[in-house]
Design a protein around this motif. Structure first.
Motif, PDB file in Angstrom:
ATOM      1  N   MET A 362      50.967   7.571 -39.880  1.00  0.00           N
ATOM      2  CA  MET A 362      49.729   6.937 -40.741  1.00  0.00           C
ATOM      3  C   MET A 362      50.427   5.461 -41.312  1.00  0.00           C
ATOM      4  O   MET A 362      49.562   4.589 -41.284  1.00  0.00           O
ATOM      5  CB  MET A 362      49.422   7.832 -41.799  1.00  0.00           C
ATOM      6  CG  MET A 362      48.706   9.017 -41.460  1.00  0.00           C
ATOM      7  SD  MET A 362      48.487  10.213 -42.701  1.00  0.00           S
ATOM      8  CE  MET A 362      47.220   9.350 -43.836  1.00  0.00           C
ATOM      9  N   ARG A 366      48.835   4.571 -37.435  1.00  0.00           N
ATOM     10  CA  ARG A 366      48.457   5.461 -36.059  1.00  0.00           C
ATOM     11  C   ARG A 366      46.999   6.299 -36.256  1.00  0.00           C
ATOM     12  O   ARG A 366      47.245   6.988 -37.568  1.00  0.00           O
ATOM     13  CB  ARG A 366      49.471   5.744 -35.326  1.00  0.00           C
ATOM     14  CG  ARG A 366      50.376   5.131 -34.725  1.00  0.00           C
ATOM     15  CD  ARG A 366      49.879   4.182 -33.808  1.00  0.00           C
ATOM     16  NE  ARG A 366      50.959   3.113 -33.361  1.00  0.00           N
ATOM     17  CZ  ARG A 366      51.040   1.937 -33.867  1.00  0.00           C
ATOM     18  NH1 ARG A 366      50.156   1.462 -34.800  1.00  0.00           N
ATOM     19  NH2 ARG A 366      51.965   1.075 -33.415  1.00  0.00           N
ATOM     20  N   ALA A 367      46.242   6.357 -35.421  1.00  0.00           N
ATOM     21  CA  ALA A 367      45.320   7.587 -35.513  1.00  0.00           C
ATOM     22  C   ALA A 367      45.803   8.770 -35.552  1.00  0.00           C
ATOM     23  O   ALA A 367      46.820   8.865 -34.665  1.00  0.00           O
ATOM     24  CB  ALA A 367      44.152   7.253 -34.540  1.00  0.00           C
ATOM     25  N   ILE A 368      45.387   9.988 -35.985  1.00  0.00           N
ATOM     26  CA  ILE A 368      45.978  10.982 -36.000  1.00  0.00           C
ATOM     27  C   ILE A 368      45.190  12.112 -35.327  1.00  0.00           C
ATOM     28  O   ILE A 368      44.010  12.190 -35.726  1.00  0.00           O
ATOM     29  CB  ILE A 368      46.374  11.497 -37.642  1.00  0.00           C
ATOM     30  CG1 ILE A 368      47.031  10.398 -38.093  1.00  0.00           C
ATOM     31  CG2 ILE A 368      46.876  12.710 -37.669  1.00  0.00           C
ATOM     32  CD1 ILE A 368      48.559  10.109 -37.567  1.00  0.00           C
ATOM     33  N   THR A 379      45.758  15.251 -44.316  1.00  0.00           N
ATOM     34  CA  THR A 379      46.528  13.688 -43.925  1.00  0.00           C
ATOM     35  C   THR A 379      45.049  13.177 -43.217  1.00  0.00           C
ATOM     36  O   THR A 379      45.163  11.986 -43.011  1.00  0.00           O
ATOM     37  CB  THR A 379      47.412  13.915 -42.928  1.00  0.00           C
ATOM     38  OG1 THR A 379      47.107  14.818 -41.834  1.00  0.00           O
ATOM     39  CG2 THR A 379      48.620  14.679 -43.854  1.00  0.00           C
ATOM     40  N   VAL A 380      43.979  13.709 -42.767  1.00  0.00           N
ATOM     41  CA  VAL A 380      42.780  13.287 -41.973  1.00  0.00           C
ATOM     42  C   VAL A 380      41.755  13.370 -42.835  1.00  0.00           C
ATOM     43  O   VAL A 380      41.223  14.591 -43.254  1.00  0.00           O
ATOM     44  CB  VAL A 380      42.868  14.086 -40.617  1.00  0.00           C
ATOM     45  CG1 VAL A 380      41.910  13.579 -39.814  1.00  0.00           C
ATOM     46  CG2 VAL A 380      44.411  13.558 -39.848  1.00  0.00           C
ATOM     47  N   ASN A 385      40.044   8.375 -39.872  1.00  0.00           N
ATOM     48  CA  ASN A 385      41.233   8.136 -39.492  1.00  0.00           C
ATOM     49  C   ASN A 385      41.971   9.065 -38.400  1.00  0.00           C
ATOM     50  O   ASN A 385      43.013   8.898 -38.025  1.00  0.00           O
ATOM     51  CB  ASN A 385      42.359   7.987 -40.559  1.00  0.00           C
ATOM     52  CG  ASN A 385      42.975   9.264 -41.054  1.00  0.00           C
ATOM     53  OD1 ASN A 385      41.946  10.231 -41.362  1.00  0.00           O
ATOM     54  ND2 ASN A 385      44.025   9.470 -41.394  1.00  0.00           N
ATOM     55  N   GLY A 386      41.163   9.950 -37.936  1.00  0.00           N
ATOM     56  CA  GLY A 386      41.592  10.767 -36.772  1.00  0.00           C
ATOM     57  C   GLY A 386      40.687  12.029 -36.647  1.00  0.00           C
ATOM     58  O   GLY A 386      39.585  12.032 -37.186  1.00  0.00           O
ATOM     59  N   GLY A 415      43.559   3.717 -36.794  1.00  0.00           N
ATOM     60  CA  GLY A 415      44.792   3.431 -37.234  1.00  0.00           C
ATOM     61  C   GLY A 415      44.704   2.637 -38.404  1.00  0.00           C
ATOM     62  O   GLY A 415      45.628   2.823 -39.390  1.00  0.00           O
ATOM     63  N   ARG A 417      42.553   2.683 -40.715  1.00  0.00           N
ATOM     64  CA  ARG A 417      42.186   3.705 -41.698  1.00  0.00           C
ATOM     65  C   ARG A 417      43.439   4.797 -42.362  1.00  0.00           C
ATOM     66  O   ARG A 417      43.707   4.922 -43.336  1.00  0.00           O
ATOM     67  CB  ARG A 417      41.092   4.346 -41.386  1.00  0.00           C
ATOM     68  CG  ARG A 417      39.725   3.738 -40.953  1.00  0.00           C
ATOM     69  CD  ARG A 417      38.985   3.203 -42.151  1.00  0.00           C
ATOM     70  NE  ARG A 417      39.572   1.879 -42.197  1.00  0.00           N
ATOM     71  CZ  ARG A 417      39.139   0.661 -41.540  1.00  0.00           C
ATOM     72  NH1 ARG A 417      38.499   0.837 -40.532  1.00  0.00           N
ATOM     73  NH2 ARG A 417      39.954  -0.485 -41.999  1.00  0.00           N
ATOM     74  N   SER A 418      44.322   4.890 -41.251  1.00  0.00           N
ATOM     75  CA  SER A 418      45.493   5.765 -41.692  1.00  0.00           C
ATOM     76  C   SER A 418      46.337   5.037 -42.558  1.00  0.00           C
ATOM     77  O   SER A 418      47.006   5.521 -43.506  1.00  0.00           O
ATOM     78  CB  SER A 418      46.238   6.130 -40.085  1.00  0.00           C
ATOM     79  OG  SER A 418      45.496   7.022 -39.753  1.00  0.00           O
ATOM     80  N   ARG A 419      46.600   3.678 -42.201  1.00  0.00           N
ATOM     81  CA  ARG A 419      47.491   2.944 -43.037  1.00  0.00           C
ATOM     82  C   ARG A 419      46.781   2.809 -44.345  1.00  0.00           C
ATOM     83  O   ARG A 419      47.738   2.873 -45.455  1.00  0.00           O
ATOM     84  CB  ARG A 419      47.698   1.325 -42.413  1.00  0.00           C
ATOM     85  CG  ARG A 419      48.303   0.486 -43.277  1.00  0.00           C
ATOM     86  CD  ARG A 419      50.014   0.918 -43.334  1.00  0.00           C
ATOM     87  NE  ARG A 419      50.422  -0.331 -44.174  1.00  0.00           N
ATOM     88  CZ  ARG A 419      51.881  -0.244 -44.472  1.00  0.00           C
ATOM     89  NH1 ARG A 419      52.687   0.659 -43.977  1.00  0.00           N
ATOM     90  NH2 ARG A 419      52.542  -1.087 -45.077  1.00  0.00           N
TER      91      ARG A 419
END
Length: 442
Positions: A362, A366-368, A379-380, A385-386, A415, A417-419
C-alpha cells in the motif's frame, strides 16, 4: 517416537490434516508444571495499567520518564528488523537500554540492531515444534535473562513469546509487561471452533493467555476481531488496558511511492510459503486468469517454512513448470519487487493481525486483492483501493484480478488510494507514538 508417528495415533489422516497446524501454533500442552508454580505462588507484583505506569516506575520528577531496561521478545529474529526496527529505534532515542531477543543467531539482524544501539540476545525457541521440553527451555531461558539483566519492561509479540515471556516475566518479578497481539491465530477462527479438537485447543490457549497476561500494563490488539476475542474470552481482567492499534505500521519513506510499471500486468504475492497464506488458490487463480489473459504474469516471493503447513518445494516447482507462477525465491528487501509489480495479492485464510506485506505494498502505491477475513479486511476499502474476496475461493480471486486486466486504469487509481490510506492510517511513526505513550516510555 517421531512427530509423524504421534499423529498416526490420533486416528487417521483427516484428523491429522485438520489439527496439525493448530497444535503447532499451540505446542504448550505440557506447561502444567510452570502453570502450577504460578497458581501456587504468584509472587510477582501485578503490573499497573499504562495510565499509572510512570508513577509505578518511580519517577522522582514530574513529567520525566525514567530510563528503563527493556526486553523485546520475538519468535523470529529477522522480524525484529523487518517489522520492529523503528519501534526499537524510538526506544533507544528515548534513552532506554534495549535488548532484542530472538531464537536465531542471524548476523545481519545483529549488525542492523547494533547500528541503532540495540543489543541482540539469542533465546532458544521452537517456533513450530511440539516438544514440551523445548518450550520449557524457552520459559527457563527467558526467566534467567530477565533476572540476570534486571529487566524493567518486557514487550513480547506473537504467541509463544507472549505466553512464555509473560509467564517468565511474572515469575521473575518484572513489574511492567506490555503485549503486542499481532494475531491470535487459527485456533480462534470460526472454522477451528467447529471441531472438537479445535475447541479443546482454544480452551488451553485461553488458559495460557490468561496466565501470561495477568497484571499486564497494557495489551495491544492489531485488529478488531482479535480485540473482540480478547474481551469475549476474558483474556485480561481489566478491559481498560486493551488498546486497538492499526497493526505495526509502515515506514512511508522507506517504502516510497512509485508508479506501477507499464507493459504486461504483473501480480505479486509475498508471504512465507504456507498453505494458509492462500498460495495454492493463487496458483489456481493464475491458471484461470491466463486462459483469458495469457500475457498476465504471476509472481511469488517468500521463504520456505519448517511448519507442517508449509508448501513443499516440489509443489512450487510444479507450478513453475506448468507456467502458473514465477517463483522469485526469498529476499531481505522486497522494495524492488513491489516497484516492479502492478497489483499485490494476499489470499490468506490464516488468522492475520494486519499483514505487514500488504501495508508495504500500500505504501508503495499498489492496488490490493486480499481476503475478507480479520486483519486482511482492515487494509482494503472494497472497490476503492482493491478488492476483498472469499477465502479459499480461487474463482472469485481470479475474477478480482481480471477486473484490473479489463480496466487497466484501476491499477493506477486504486494504487493511489492505497498510498493515501497508508498515509492516513498506517504511518509507523504515528503507531509507535501511540504504543509508547500508552506504555509511558516517552
Amino acid at each position: 517416537m517421531s512427530c509423524k508417528q504421534r499423529w498416526r495415533t490420533l486416528g487417521g489422516a483427516r484428523l491429522r490434516r485438520r489439527c496439525r497446524h493448530d497444535l503447532c501454533d499451540l505446542s504448550n500442552v505440557c506447561m502444567e508444571s510452570a502453570l502450577m508454580l504460578i497458581d501456587a505462588s504468584d509472587y510477582s507484583p501485578a503490573s499497573l495499567p499504562p495510565r499509572r505506569a510512570a508513577a509505578a516506575a518511580g519517577s522522582a520528577v514530574a513529567g520525566v520518564v525514567p530510563k528503563q531496561r527493556i526486553a523485546v521478545l520475538s519468535s523470529y529474529s529477522r522480524s525484529l528488523t523487518n517489522f520492529r526496527l523503528e519501534l526499537l529505534r524510538r526506544l533507544v532515542e528515548a534513552g532506554h537500554s534495549v535488548l532484542a531477543v530472538g531464537p536465531e543467531q542471524d548476523e545481519d539482524v545483529v549488525r542492523q540492531l547494533a547500528a541503532i544501539g540495540v543489543e541482540f540476545v539469542r533465546s532458544p525457541m521452537a517456533r513450530t515444534g511440539l516438544n514440551p521440553l523445548t518450550d520449557l527451555a524457552t520459559l527457563w531461558s527467558y526467566w534467567r535473562l530477565f533476572r540476570s539483566r534486571q529487566i524493567d519492561v518486557v514487550i513480547p509479540y506473537t504467541m509463544k513469546p507472549i505466553v512464555y515471556g509473560g509467564i517468565a516475566a511474572r515469575l521473575a518479578g518484572v513489574k511492567r509487561r506490555y503485549f503486542l497481539v499481532t494475531g491470535l491465530g487459527h485456533v480462534y477462527s470460526e472454522a477451528a471452533g467447529k471441531r472438537w479438537v479445535g475447541r479443546r485447543i482454544k480452551q488451553l490457549s485461553v488458559l495460557l493467555y490468561r496466565l501470561a497476561l495477568k497484571g499486564a500494563g497494557g495489551v495491544f490488539a492489531y485488529n478488531r476481531a482479535d480485540s473482540a476475542d480478547i474481551e469475549s474470552c476474558r483474556l485480561i481482567s481489566d478491559q481498560r488496558d486493551l488498546t486497538l492499534v492499526p497493526g505495526s505500521g509502515v515506514d512511508l519513506d522507506h517504502y516510497a511511492f512509485s508508479s506501477p510499471p507499464s507493459g504486461r500486468p504483473v501480480f505479486l504475492l509475498i508471504a512465507r510459503l504456507l498453505k494458509d497464506k492462500g498460495i495454492g488458490e493463487y496458483a489456481e487463480a493464475a491458471r484461470l486468469v491466463r486462459q483469458q489473459f495469457p500475457d498476465a504474469e504471476f509472481r511469488l516471493l517468500g521463504q520456505f517454512d519448517p511448519s507442517p503447513a508449509a508448501i513443499a518445494a516440489e509443489t512450487i516447482d510444479g507450478w513453475v513448470k506448468d507456467g502458473s507462477l514465477n517463483y522469485l525465491g526469498e529476499t531481505t528487501d522486497v522494495r524492488p519487487h513491489l516497484s516492479d509489480c502492478s497489483v499485490f495479492v494476499l489470499p490468506s485464510y490464516y488468522r492475520e493481525g494486519i499483514p505487514r506485506s500488504i501495508l508495504e505494498a500500500m505504501s508503495t502505491g499498489r492496488a490490493i486483492v486480499t481476503t475478507d477475513l480479520p486483519g486482511c479486511d482492515e487494509t482494503v476499502v472494497d472497490g476503492l483501493n482493491g478488492y476483498l474476496v472469499e477465502p479459499r475461493n480461487a474463482k472469485q480471486l481470479a475474477e478480482a484480478m481480471c477486473r484490473f486486466l479489463r480496466a487497466p486504469s484501476l491499477i493506477t487509481d486504486m494504487g493511489l488510494r492505497s498510498r493515501e490510506l497508508a498515509q492516513s492510517k498506517f504511518d509507523v511513526h504515528a503507531v509507535n507514538k501511540l504504543l509508547l505513550e500508552r506504555m509511558a516510555l516517552i
